[in-house]
Design an enzyme around this catalytic site. Sequence first.
Site, PDB file in Angstrom:
ATOM      1  N   ASP A   1       6.435  21.657 -26.466  1.00 16.91           N
ATOM      2  CA  ASP A   1       6.423  20.306 -25.900  1.00 16.91           C
ATOM      3  C   ASP A   1       7.453  20.290 -24.777  1.00 16.91           C
ATOM      4  O   ASP A   1       8.073  21.310 -24.490  1.00 16.91           O
ATOM      5  CB  ASP A   1       6.786  19.246 -26.963  1.00 16.91           C
ATOM      6  CG  ASP A   1       6.251  17.864 -26.584  1.00 16.91           C
ATOM      7  OD1 ASP A   1       6.480  17.444 -25.434  1.00 16.91           O
ATOM      8  OD2 ASP A   1       5.597  17.221 -27.414  1.00 16.91           O
TER       9      ASP A   1
ATOM     10  N   LYS B   1       3.194  30.182   3.403  1.00 17.31           N
ATOM     11  CA  LYS B   1       2.325  29.758   2.311  1.00 17.31           C
ATOM     12  C   LYS B   1       0.862  29.770   2.729  1.00 17.31           C
ATOM     13  O   LYS B   1      -0.001  30.305   2.029  1.00 17.31           O
ATOM     14  CB  LYS B   1       2.709  28.353   1.856  1.00 17.31           C
ATOM     15  CG  LYS B   1       3.987  28.355   1.084  1.00 17.31           C
ATOM     16  CD  LYS B   1       4.339  26.977   0.655  1.00 17.31           C
ATOM     17  CE  LYS B   1       5.403  27.036  -0.404  1.00 17.31           C
ATOM     18  NZ  LYS B   1       4.927  27.665  -1.638  1.00 17.31           N
TER      19      LYS B   1
ATOM     20  N   HIS C   1      12.869  11.295  12.032  1.00 19.40           N
ATOM     21  CA  HIS C   1      12.174  10.015  11.907  1.00 19.40           C
ATOM     22  C   HIS C   1      12.786   8.972  12.832  1.00 19.40           C
ATOM     23  O   HIS C   1      12.281   7.864  12.920  1.00 19.40           O
ATOM     24  CB  HIS C   1      12.251   9.497  10.470  1.00 19.40           C
ATOM     25  CG  HIS C   1      11.568  10.381   9.481  1.00 19.40           C
ATOM     26  ND1 HIS C   1      10.256  10.227   9.128  1.00 19.40           N
ATOM     27  CD2 HIS C   1      12.015  11.444   8.783  1.00 19.40           C
ATOM     28  CE1 HIS C   1       9.927  11.164   8.243  1.00 19.40           C
ATOM     29  NE2 HIS C   1      10.968  11.904   8.024  1.00 19.40           N
TER      30      HIS C   1
ATOM     31  N   TYR D   1       8.619  15.980   0.636  1.00 18.81           N
ATOM     32  CA  TYR D   1       8.398  17.302   0.053  1.00 18.81           C
ATOM     33  C   TYR D   1       8.216  17.209  -1.451  1.00 18.81           C
ATOM     34  O   TYR D   1       7.527  18.025  -2.056  1.00 18.81           O
ATOM     35  CB  TYR D   1       9.511  18.268   0.449  1.00 18.81           C
ATOM     36  CG  TYR D   1       9.429  18.560   1.924  1.00 18.81           C
ATOM     37  CD1 TYR D   1       8.377  19.317   2.415  1.00 18.81           C
ATOM     38  CD2 TYR D   1      10.317  18.018   2.821  1.00 18.81           C
ATOM     39  CE1 TYR D   1       8.228  19.534   3.756  1.00 18.81           C
ATOM     40  CE2 TYR D   1      10.175  18.235   4.180  1.00 18.81           C
ATOM     41  CZ  TYR D   1       9.124  19.000   4.638  1.00 18.81           C
ATOM     42  OH  TYR D   1       8.984  19.190   5.976  1.00 18.81           O
TER      43      TYR D   1
ATOM     44  N   SER E   1      11.763   8.478 -12.439  1.00 18.45           N
ATOM     45  CA  SER E   1      11.647   9.779 -11.776  1.00 18.45           C
ATOM     46  C   SER E   1      12.783  10.705 -12.171  1.00 18.45           C
ATOM     47  O   SER E   1      12.572  11.899 -12.392  1.00 18.45           O
ATOM     48  CB  SER E   1      11.685   9.611 -10.258  1.00 18.45           C
ATOM     49  OG  SER E   1      10.575   8.924  -9.819  1.00 18.45           O
TER      50      SER E   1
ATOM     51  N   HIS F   1       0.851  -1.199   0.000  1.00 17.64           N
ATOM     52  CA  HIS F   1       0.000   0.000   0.000  1.00 17.64           C
ATOM     53  C   HIS F   1       0.887   1.250   0.000  1.00 17.64           C
ATOM     54  O   HIS F   1       0.680   2.166  -0.799  1.00 17.64           O
ATOM     55  CB  HIS F   1      -0.927  -0.003   1.218  1.00 17.64           C
ATOM     56  CG  HIS F   1      -1.598   1.312   1.478  1.00 17.64           C
ATOM     57  ND1 HIS F   1      -2.580   1.824   0.658  1.00 17.64           N
ATOM     58  CD2 HIS F   1      -1.422   2.244   2.451  1.00 17.64           C
ATOM     59  CE1 HIS F   1      -2.976   3.001   1.133  1.00 17.64           C
ATOM     60  NE2 HIS F   1      -2.283   3.287   2.213  1.00 17.64           N
TER      61      HIS F   1
ATOM     62  N   GLU G   1      11.837  13.295  -0.022  1.00 19.45           N
ATOM     63  CA  GLU G   1      10.783  12.624  -0.783  1.00 19.45           C
ATOM     64  C   GLU G   1       9.396  13.110  -0.359  1.00 19.45           C
ATOM     65  O   GLU G   1       8.523  13.299  -1.199  1.00 19.45           O
ATOM     66  CB  GLU G   1      10.902  11.106  -0.588  1.00 19.45           C
ATOM     67  CG  GLU G   1       9.708  10.286  -1.055  1.00 19.45           C
ATOM     68  CD  GLU G   1       9.541  10.258  -2.565  1.00 19.45           C
ATOM     69  OE1 GLU G   1      10.512  10.573  -3.281  1.00 19.45           O
ATOM     70  OE2 GLU G   1       8.431   9.932  -3.016  1.00 19.45           O
TER      71      GLU G   1
END
Lengths: 533, 193
Positions: free
Chosen positions: A113, A339, A311, A265, A178, A84, A263
């Site tokens: 393009d 923001k 983390h 962000y 990516s 998931h 990642e």
Amino acid sequence: MSTTVSDTHSAHDAHDDHHDHKPTGIKRWLFTTNHKDIGSMYLWFSFLMFLVGGSMALMIRAELFQPGMQIIDPHFFNQMTTMHGVIMVFGAVMPAFVGLANWMIPMMIGAPDMALPRMNNWSFWILPFAFLIMLSSFFMPGGAPAFGWTFYAPLSTTYSTDSTALFVFSMHIMGMSSIMGAINVIVTIMNMRAPGMNYMKMPLFVWTWFITAFLLIAVMPVLAGVVTMVLTDKYFGTSFFDAAGGGDPVLFQHLFWFFGHPEVYIMILPSFGIVSAIIPAFARKPLFGYASMVYATASIAGLSFLVWAHHMFTTGMPTFASLFFMYMTMLIAVPTGVKVFNWVSTMWRGAMTFETPMLFSLAFVILFTIGGFSGIMLAITPVDYQYHDTYFVVAHFHYVLVTGAVFSIMAAAYYWLPKWSGVMYDDFLSKLHFWCSLISVNILFFPMHFVGLAGMPRRIPDYAIQFADINQIVSIGGFLFGFSQLIFLAVALKCAFKKGKPAPAKPWEGAEGLEWTVPSPAPYHTFDVPPKV
Amino acid sequence: MSEHESNEQKHERGNSRVITRLLASVMLMFAFGFALVPLYEKFCEITGFNGRTTNTASQTNEGMNVDETRVVTVEFHTRVSRGIPWEFHPEVRSIRVHPGEVKTVNFIIENRTDKAVIAQALPSVSPGEASLYLNKTECFCFEQQPLAAGERAVMPMQFYLDPDLPDRIHRFTLSYMMYDLTEQGQATANLSE
């Protein structure tokens, strides 16, 4: 950020139409180098992955509906949480943003393009194979990866099954995709802007993607390195993360989160750009503080490299390091606050109307801010020991990723669907989709804060009996939210099959930007001759 | 039209310059990911960040003052790597020492299998900062321990604390994890470097 376009433009569009020929059938999609085709493929692919990852979430919520083991066994539960996470991050959110970038960036900066159209084709077409490899691991002995999307060593090295190899290879492919996408975005923005479109005139969506692309270039290679180390630790006898061989499992977490925090962000900065396009359009006022938005985005990106260890507070860090990462993390609230206040100021005394894109954007501002607040709570080192690995964390990152990133993608889809398809979306269905999503998503994620604070651990298929009521409510919310997304599928299909009112070139009265100067649906080739800005 | 083409050529040139730089950055960041491994090790060695102690014998504490005004509690913690039927524990769970004072603690290991094995202990100190001030003059963890089937061995560890140990540290834990290196054998004999 005012963009004025000379009226000569419609003349070019007539000219565009007659070389609008393209191969038909499957070949058109396989070999296309057109940014609009590739953008559409990215968007459909990400929606498919959103449904796949969502079904896995429903499997998780079904098991958690009651305490005890009912439907799936713990190992399969772990596979579900892992896949998931991986699918939603790398399959749903990131490709959706790349799809939006493909569609919108050339049209927003007046380019014909993307700068590297053939590479663009590649970067999309390797993605389905990456996910085929990843998903095929379900059919291996021992099943799919079950070590969490964060694949901490030694779970992914010593204790994993052979599906790790497939996991690593598909991560490599996603990373390549990516990186190619990011290179394309940067080159396009640097070299393909229409004359007069200087950097500080670019729409914020372009700016936020520009910065996101640099983040991708900086951290995706680190991810590639980490998965490679996991692979060699597992199969080739290296000991990067194995203490017995002189390595350090905590090093894995440092490397992973050095990638992992930027990642997150990567998954939110483009949202900021989307919301900064939509709110001014429906508040009928120019965006408040354009330059400060650009600088805030850049500082968030810069700070994202200095906060990764928040983390890992519970891995045991010297006090100084804990304090450093705590204060750095809290510092991010400053540009983010800039923001949020800018969006609110944009709406202040504006002539607001509440079309579906605006509804999703408003929900984004409020709910993302809630996610931001729980983020600040998690940043506080001493209390993080209580919150770590509980449902409070799950609530936090789903508020920023679902009601943040996913809501902004929905807002973007509704905002630009008339431009993409040439027809207005079904207003009733879209409002129904919004209200169902808004209510169910809060039933789904808000109570998770409470079970988290009460100590329910994440990634566990069973729980103590006192959490039963809240988990039932959460599961009901989960199923409601999941099935609400099928309404969006209906809306998108109706637009794809041109069932709806024809859309004018500029369906939103207050919208600004070059994309609204071309007819709807946008011709296959736009801005063959650069517009004057 | 010729102006248009020269523009395009200019574009191409500009593109390839940007692409080259971006690809170089990608390579650089990939290498940086790997460079972080030795950098992290060095960083930990200097700061004691991960609680790893040096695995080489320190000099004796000759000429060092014993600071009798302070007492530090050192706790010992032992574990055997998962699934290995050995017994491994210290003779005492904790001792109280003055900084500068030399102490010896015995650890006991018993191989409860019927095979000869090679064991290797890896130390870790928590909080990590204390590892900078822990000096071992003799330790079983400096080398691999060959154990015959069913053999029981008493392994000494001699240490003293640097009197520069910060005042705020009153207590720390020294943990040993015992690994089975029978298969790797002598190949990794120098891992402790």
